[in-house]
Design an enzyme around this catalytic site. Sequence first.
Site, PDB file in Angstrom:
ATOM      1  N   LYS A  58       4.046  60.710 -30.925  1.00  0.00           N
ATOM      2  CA  LYS A  58       3.635  60.339 -29.574  1.00  0.00           C
ATOM      3  C   LYS A  58       4.832  60.645 -28.678  1.00  0.00           C
ATOM      4  O   LYS A  58       5.878  60.007 -28.784  1.00  0.00           O
ATOM      5  CB  LYS A  58       3.269  58.864 -29.489  1.00  0.00           C
TER       6      LYS A  58
ATOM      7  N   GLY B 117       3.183  48.057 -19.787  1.00  0.00           N
ATOM      8  CA  GLY B 117       3.437  46.625 -19.826  1.00  0.00           C
ATOM      9  C   GLY B 117       2.952  45.817 -18.644  1.00  0.00           C
ATOM     10  O   GLY B 117       3.194  44.613 -18.582  1.00  0.00           O
TER      11      GLY B 117
END
Length: 271
Positions: free
Chosen positions: A104, A165
């Site tokens: 990733k 987040g």
Amino acid sequence: MTSNLAADSLTLYGETFASRVLLGTSRYPSLQSLSDSIAAAKPGMVTVALRRQMNADTAEAGFFDLLKRHGVPLLPNTAGCQSVAEAVTTAQMAREVFETDWIKLELIGDDYTLQPDPIGLVEAAAKLVKDGFKVLPYCTEDLVIGRRLLDAGCEALMPWGAPIGTGKGVVNPYGLRVLRERLPDVPLIVDAGLGVPSHACQVMEWGFDGVLLNTAVSQATHPPVMARAFAQAAEAGRSAYLAGPMAERDSAQASTPVVGMPFWHHAGGSA
């Protein structure tokens, strides 16, 4: 319809995965909480950050043993990298440590929003694809950048829903839906910014191929319960997409027929 659902699976780079949920492994309150969350979500892959896990101050004994016990495919990431050279080197180290060509790709261009560096991302992706990696690039919903990443050899994209987040859900629905519509045959996994299961259900209803979660689960009061809720939401959203939702209308339309109703209920009638 039942056969379609049974045959439906997430396929990336020619490999099939058991779930459309990918789960991050950082910031859980304990290893047991992480283990229970993996068991609850049954993710197709789990992500691991080489730089964080190799840090002696944050690593916990037994972390890798835990992941091996669950037998879930690993997706190393280049979290924390801020240059092409740094991202490429980290990916190469991750391949040696985790014995996988999957990566990733994260390349951050802004410390405040943690927004990906679009120019560096394309350059790094091209280098890693040429080096034999199966690259899943973390990017924004920008269609042009998405195309450049595909031109560089990426076979899937991981656009954000919102900054990492934040838990805000999708902040640019138009941009994300345009990306889905203009790249109908490209696997798209929404990564970052999802906060509650309804956010995951929504993007899956739009036709996205999967979701990647970390903070939304690890920072929940009860991570394993939230992990299961996200898995159920993603499955529900995918089923709704395959079922073919009704067209949205601007005006009301009766769900029951007019035929057989008393004459005084018809327009212009009077009792």
